[in-house]
Scaffold this motif. Structure first.
Motif, PDB file in Angstrom:
ATOM      1  N   VAL A   7       0.868  -1.174   0.000  1.00  0.00           N
ATOM      2  CA  VAL A   7       0.000   0.000   0.000  1.00  0.00           C
ATOM      3  C   VAL A   7       0.907   1.228   0.000  1.00  0.00           C
ATOM      4  O   VAL A   7       1.670   1.449   0.945  1.00  0.00           O
ATOM      5  CB  VAL A   7      -0.932   0.012   1.239  1.00  0.00           C
ATOM      6  CG1 VAL A   7      -1.782   1.269   1.239  1.00  0.00           C
ATOM      7  CG2 VAL A   7      -1.809  -1.235   1.248  1.00  0.00           C
ATOM      8  N   VAL A   9       1.070   5.288  -0.090  1.00  0.00           N
ATOM      9  CA  VAL A   9       0.242   6.426   0.308  1.00  0.00           C
ATOM     10  C   VAL A   9       0.812   7.687  -0.334  1.00  0.00           C
ATOM     11  O   VAL A   9       1.991   7.984  -0.185  1.00  0.00           O
ATOM     12  CB  VAL A   9       0.222   6.587   1.846  1.00  0.00           C
ATOM     13  CG1 VAL A   9      -0.692   7.737   2.257  1.00  0.00           C
ATOM     14  CG2 VAL A   9      -0.207   5.282   2.514  1.00  0.00           C
ATOM     15  N   ALA A  16      -0.667   9.907  -7.265  1.00  0.00           N
ATOM     16  CA  ALA A  16      -1.054   8.492  -7.294  1.00  0.00           C
ATOM     17  C   ALA A  16      -1.103   7.981  -8.733  1.00  0.00           C
ATOM     18  O   ALA A  16      -0.625   6.882  -9.033  1.00  0.00           O
ATOM     19  CB  ALA A  16      -2.398   8.299  -6.608  1.00  0.00           C
ATOM     20  N   ARG A  37      -9.178   6.652  -2.851  1.00  0.00           N
ATOM     21  CA  ARG A  37      -9.157   7.876  -2.043  1.00  0.00           C
ATOM     22  C   ARG A  37      -9.395   7.487  -0.596  1.00  0.00           C
ATOM     23  O   ARG A  37     -10.330   6.761  -0.276  1.00  0.00           O
ATOM     24  CB  ARG A  37     -10.244   8.841  -2.509  1.00  0.00           C
ATOM     25  CG  ARG A  37     -10.276  10.120  -1.691  1.00  0.00           C
ATOM     26  CD  ARG A  37     -11.387  11.041  -2.226  1.00  0.00           C
ATOM     27  NE  ARG A  37     -11.461  12.224  -1.428  1.00  0.00           N
ATOM     28  CZ  ARG A  37     -12.268  12.389  -0.373  1.00  0.00           C
ATOM     29  NH1 ARG A  37     -13.079  11.422  -0.006  1.00  0.00           N
ATOM     30  NH2 ARG A  37     -12.274  13.512   0.303  1.00  0.00           N
ATOM     31  N   ASP A  38      -8.557   7.973   0.284  1.00  0.00           N
ATOM     32  CA  ASP A  38      -8.659   7.646   1.707  1.00  0.00           C
ATOM     33  C   ASP A  38      -8.859   8.945   2.483  1.00  0.00           C
ATOM     34  O   ASP A  38      -7.890   9.620   2.830  1.00  0.00           O
ATOM     35  CB  ASP A  38      -7.391   6.926   2.170  1.00  0.00           C
ATOM     36  CG  ASP A  38      -7.453   6.502   3.627  1.00  0.00           C
ATOM     37  OD1 ASP A  38      -8.552   6.160   4.093  1.00  0.00           O
ATOM     38  OD2 ASP A  38      -6.402   6.506   4.276  1.00  0.00           O
ATOM     39  N   GLN A  50      -5.899  11.455   1.410  1.00  0.00           N
ATOM     40  CA  GLN A  50      -4.694  10.815   0.901  1.00  0.00           C
ATOM     41  C   GLN A  50      -5.157   9.853  -0.180  1.00  0.00           C
ATOM     42  O   GLN A  50      -6.312   9.431  -0.206  1.00  0.00           O
ATOM     43  CB  GLN A  50      -3.994  10.039   2.005  1.00  0.00           C
ATOM     44  CG  GLN A  50      -3.479  10.913   3.111  1.00  0.00           C
ATOM     45  CD  GLN A  50      -2.926  10.102   4.263  1.00  0.00           C
ATOM     46  OE1 GLN A  50      -3.370   8.994   4.526  1.00  0.00           O
ATOM     47  NE2 GLN A  50      -1.964  10.655   4.956  1.00  0.00           N
ATOM     48  N   TRP A  51      -4.264   9.502  -1.059  1.00  0.00           N
ATOM     49  CA  TRP A  51      -4.574   8.561  -2.125  1.00  0.00           C
ATOM     50  C   TRP A  51      -3.705   7.332  -1.948  1.00  0.00           C
ATOM     51  O   TRP A  51      -2.508   7.439  -1.711  1.00  0.00           O
ATOM     52  CB  TRP A  51      -4.359   9.203  -3.485  1.00  0.00           C
ATOM     53  CG  TRP A  51      -5.419  10.226  -3.730  1.00  0.00           C
ATOM     54  CD1 TRP A  51      -5.418  11.514  -3.287  1.00  0.00           C
ATOM     55  CD2 TRP A  51      -6.648  10.034  -4.404  1.00  0.00           C
ATOM     56  NE1 TRP A  51      -6.581  12.136  -3.666  1.00  0.00           N
ATOM     57  CE2 TRP A  51      -7.354  11.251  -4.356  1.00  0.00           C
ATOM     58  CE3 TRP A  51      -7.234   8.962  -5.064  1.00  0.00           C
ATOM     59  CZ2 TRP A  51      -8.603  11.411  -4.940  1.00  0.00           C
ATOM     60  CZ3 TRP A  51      -8.483   9.125  -5.647  1.00  0.00           C
ATOM     61  CH2 TRP A  51      -9.150  10.338  -5.579  1.00  0.00           C
ATOM     62  N   LEU A  52      -4.332   6.178  -2.020  1.00  0.00           N
ATOM     63  CA  LEU A  52      -3.630   4.916  -1.841  1.00  0.00           C
ATOM     64  C   LEU A  52      -3.493   4.215  -3.185  1.00  0.00           C
ATOM     65  O   LEU A  52      -4.432   4.189  -3.974  1.00  0.00           O
ATOM     66  CB  LEU A  52      -4.406   4.002  -0.896  1.00  0.00           C
ATOM     67  CG  LEU A  52      -4.825   4.591   0.449  1.00  0.00           C
ATOM     68  CD1 LEU A  52      -5.609   3.554   1.241  1.00  0.00           C
ATOM     69  CD2 LEU A  52      -3.622   5.087   1.225  1.00  0.00           C
ATOM     70  N   GLY A  76       5.515  10.432  -0.802  1.00  0.00           N
ATOM     71  CA  GLY A  76       4.630   9.412  -0.239  1.00  0.00           C
ATOM     72  C   GLY A  76       5.421   8.418   0.587  1.00  0.00           C
ATOM     73  O   GLY A  76       6.610   8.575   0.814  1.00  0.00           O
ATOM     74  N   TRP A  77       4.744   7.374   1.018  1.00  0.00           N
ATOM     75  CA  TRP A  77       5.373   6.311   1.802  1.00  0.00           C
ATOM     76  C   TRP A  77       4.613   5.027   1.603  1.00  0.00           C
ATOM     77  O   TRP A  77       3.507   4.991   1.078  1.00  0.00           O
ATOM     78  CB  TRP A  77       5.443   6.690   3.280  1.00  0.00           C
ATOM     79  CG  TRP A  77       4.089   6.861   3.931  1.00  0.00           C
ATOM     80  CD1 TRP A  77       3.369   5.897   4.568  1.00  0.00           C
ATOM     81  CD2 TRP A  77       3.302   8.042   3.987  1.00  0.00           C
ATOM     82  NE1 TRP A  77       2.180   6.422   5.023  1.00  0.00           N
ATOM     83  CE2 TRP A  77       2.118   7.756   4.676  1.00  0.00           C
ATOM     84  CE3 TRP A  77       3.493   9.348   3.509  1.00  0.00           C
ATOM     85  CZ2 TRP A  77       1.110   8.690   4.898  1.00  0.00           C
ATOM     86  CZ3 TRP A  77       2.496  10.277   3.745  1.00  0.00           C
ATOM     87  CH2 TRP A  77       1.331   9.949   4.433  1.00  0.00           C
ATOM     88  N   ARG A  78       5.241   3.927   2.037  1.00  0.00           N
ATOM     89  CA  ARG A  78       4.631   2.603   1.950  1.00  0.00           C
ATOM     90  C   ARG A  78       4.127   2.199   3.324  1.00  0.00           C
ATOM     91  O   ARG A  78       4.845   2.318   4.311  1.00  0.00           O
ATOM     92  CB  ARG A  78       5.670   1.576   1.452  1.00  0.00           C
ATOM     93  CG  ARG A  78       5.095   0.203   1.174  1.00  0.00           C
ATOM     94  CD  ARG A  78       6.179  -0.777   0.776  1.00  0.00           C
ATOM     95  NE  ARG A  78       7.161  -0.925   1.843  1.00  0.00           N
ATOM     96  CZ  ARG A  78       7.009  -1.757   2.889  1.00  0.00           C
ATOM     97  NH1 ARG A  78       5.942  -2.502   3.000  1.00  0.00           N
ATOM     98  NH2 ARG A  78       7.948  -1.820   3.808  1.00  0.00           N
ATOM     99  N   GLU A  79       2.896   1.755   3.367  1.00  0.00           N
ATOM    100  CA  GLU A  79       2.283   1.284   4.624  1.00  0.00           C
ATOM    101  C   GLU A  79       2.238  -0.238   4.600  1.00  0.00           C
ATOM    102  O   GLU A  79       2.099  -0.834   3.531  1.00  0.00           O
ATOM    103  CB  GLU A  79       0.832   1.786   4.740  1.00  0.00           C
ATOM    104  CG  GLU A  79       0.685   3.239   5.016  1.00  0.00           C
ATOM    105  CD  GLU A  79       0.741   3.562   6.487  1.00  0.00           C
ATOM    106  OE1 GLU A  79       0.295   2.758   7.306  1.00  0.00           O
ATOM    107  OE2 GLU A  79       1.240   4.641   6.802  1.00  0.00           O
TER     108      GLU A  79
END
Length: 81
Positions: A7, A9, A16, A37-38, A50-52, A76-79
């Motif tokens: 995921v 972010v 995205a 869309r989050d 935020q967009w995933l 962004g970053w990775r979850e």
């Protein structure tokens, strides 16, 4: 076959969508990642979303560290899912 997902972010939709295209070019991703869309809790404003980018990796060929650095190019970053 495992159900491995990454995921990513991103702060905005444009980022995205750029990440999805770049995943194909840089990592050879063939399956279309899901863009979601989050909205932040209690927020209705699209500016506060935020967009995933949800990316399946059943073969486990994508390195999480490389994805971290990659998505960082778009702030962004990775979850962990």
């Amino acid at each position: 076959m495992s159900d491995v997902r990454h995921v990513l972010v991103l702060p905005d939709r444009d980022g995205a969508e750029e990440v999805v295209e770049a995943l194909r070019e840089r990592f050879g991703v063939k399956e279309e990642p899901q863009v979601v869309r989050d909205a932040l809790a209690g927020e209705d404003d699209a500016e506060d979303a935020q967009w995933l980018v949800v990316l399946r990796d059943e073969a486990g060929r994508l390195d999480p560290g490389e994805l971290d650095a990659f998505v960082g190019e778009w702030e962004g970053w990775r979850e962990e899912p």
